[in-house]
Design an enzyme around this catalytic site. Structure first.
Site, mmCIF file in Angstrom:
data_model
loop_
_atom_site.group_PDB
_atom_site.id
_atom_site.type_symbol
_atom_site.label_atom_id
_atom_site.label_comp_id
_atom_site.label_asym_id
_atom_site.label_seq_id
_atom_site.Cartn_x
_atom_site.Cartn_y
_atom_site.Cartn_z
ATOM 1 N N LYS A 52 0.834 -1.206 0.000
ATOM 2 C CA LYS A 52 0.000 0.000 0.000
ATOM 3 C C LYS A 52 0.869 1.257 0.000
ATOM 4 O O LYS A 52 0.612 2.204 -0.756
ATOM 5 C CB LYS A 52 -0.940 -0.009 1.220
ATOM 6 C CG LYS A 52 -2.029 -1.072 1.112
ATOM 7 C CD LYS A 52 -2.779 -1.318 2.412
ATOM 8 C CE LYS A 52 -3.775 -2.463 2.240
ATOM 9 N NZ LYS A 52 -4.423 -2.870 3.516
ATOM 10 N N GLN A 96 -4.022 -1.390 9.785
ATOM 11 C CA GLN A 96 -3.990 -2.750 9.247
ATOM 12 C C GLN A 96 -4.487 -3.737 10.306
ATOM 13 O O GLN A 96 -4.030 -3.729 11.452
ATOM 14 C CB GLN A 96 -2.550 -3.093 8.815
ATOM 15 C CG GLN A 96 -2.422 -4.417 8.100
ATOM 16 C CD GLN A 96 -3.150 -4.447 6.748
ATOM 17 O OE1 GLN A 96 -3.093 -3.498 5.984
ATOM 18 N NE2 GLN A 96 -3.849 -5.533 6.482
ATOM 19 N N ASP A 119 -10.768 3.038 4.552
ATOM 20 C CA ASP A 119 -11.163 1.622 4.442
ATOM 21 C C ASP A 119 -12.690 1.487 4.383
ATOM 22 O O ASP A 119 -13.207 0.417 4.091
ATOM 23 C CB ASP A 119 -10.630 0.824 5.646
ATOM 24 C CG ASP A 119 -9.275 0.183 5.339
ATOM 25 O OD1 ASP A 119 -9.028 -0.141 4.160
ATOM 26 O OD2 ASP A 119 -8.476 0.005 6.277
#
Ligand code: NAP
Length: 304
Positions: A52, A96, A119
């Site tokens: 990412k 994460q 997200d």
């Protein structure tokens, strides 16, 4: 022959568009920024986060990797998130998962400003998505829609059957398909006669987390299959169940000691009109959509 929906090609197209948008924003003095928080040392998480951050760099997005130790407390994580929420150079905050057991992951994700929730996990964004208001949609489900649209596959009027109802994949995927005017059925572990449901699907989305669960008998001939699942096969017996005699997979298995299969039995793809392979399908869209969400968040926060 069914058509293979190549995630790499579609992801590259989206990334190119994002890079162009980043350039345009730069001309207005804006550089989108993503903070990626990686706690501890789970190898898979490290790989995901690195990819990412690298993609941010490739596309001209500012990124910052923050790596608290795996002894971090919920309170310390709250402090970190509060600081990131306040920073003007950060448009997206990514934490994460999974987090260590002592950290209250749900409370923490809820503490991220909805405007920076790239997200798309925050309840405010889930609610906005349901209400059909502009929202940051979860990346994997958003990627599913991009695959269908960019492959010119019809969604409106189609019967979409989503197997799986998680907050991260199944539910938002169903909601996005509904907004595209599909007729949507959501299935789960309590669904009676699952095969009777999946056989009605013009678009079958499998987000189950069980290797090769969707068998050929469960597929309507000519359907579009979107296989979200990522399941690692570590034993010879598991491997042979899906890939016996497949030379390319044999080579991967011999080299790595494992290979991955989706939630759809590869034999079921032969029934399809089009399908996303695993690997090489939906998974590749997830990072591209994260980049798109970061730019989207940067613009929304500035009213652009
Ligand atoms: P999850 O939270 O475990 O949810 C799985 C869903 O499948 C649940 O709703 C469950 O039903 C349903 N299910 C499980 N067994 C079933 C059965 N026998 N019959 C019918 N439904 C069944 O998983 P997830 O996070 O949604 O992830 C799903 C898959 O997608 C996993 O393989 C994951 O690795 C993969 N994934 C891929 C990406 C990507 O980037 N490609 C991103 C996220 C996840 P109940 O609700 O009734 O328990």
């Amino acid at each position: 022959m069914p058509r293979i929906l190549d995630g790499a090609v579609i992801a590259a197209e989206i990334k190119q568009e994002v890079a162009a948008e980043v350039k345009q924003l730069a001309a207005q003095g804006v550089r989108p920024g993503l903070a990626a928080v990686l706690v501890g040392s789970v190898p898979a998480s490290q790989i995901y986060v690195r990819s990412k951050v690298q993609t941010c760099e490739d596309l001209g997005i500012y990124s910052e990797l923050i790596t608290p130790p795996d002894t971090v407390t919920t309170e310390e994580m709250f402090e970190l998130v509060a600081k990131l929420n306040d920073r003007d150079d950060i448009d997206g905050i990514l934490i994460q998962l999974p987090l260590p057991a002592q950290v209250d992951a749900k409370a923490l994700l809820d503490a991220i400003s909805p405007a920076k929730d790239v997200d798309g996990f925050h309840p405010v964004n889930a609610g906005r998505l349901q209400a059909g208001r502009p929202a940051l949609a979860p990346c994997t489900p958003a990627g599913i829609i991009e695959i269908l649209k960019r492959s010119n596959l019809p969604i409106a009027g189609q019967h979409a059957v989503v197997v799986g109802r998680s907050d991260l994949v199944g539910k938002p995927a169903a909601m996005l398909l509904l907004h595209q005017n599909a007729t949507v059925t959501i299935c789960h572990t309590k669904t009676r006669d699952l095969g009777a449901m999946t056989r009605q699907a013009d678009i079958l989305v499998a987000a189950i987390g069980r290797p090769g669960f969707i068998t050929p008998e469960m597929v309507k001939p000519g359907a579009t299959i979107i296989d979200v699942g990522i399941n690692r096969l570590n034993t010879r017996a598991e491997f042979d169940r899906f890939f016996a005699g497949n030379a390319r997979r044999e080579a991967t298995f011999a080299k790595r000691g494992s290979t991955i299969v989706g939630d759809v039995d590869p034999k079921a793809f032969e029934m399809a009109g089009a399908y996303t392979p695993v690997p090489g399908g939906v998974g590749l869209l997830t990072v591209a959509m994260l980049m798109a969400n970061t730019v989207h968040a940067a613009k929304m926060r500035r009213g652009l």
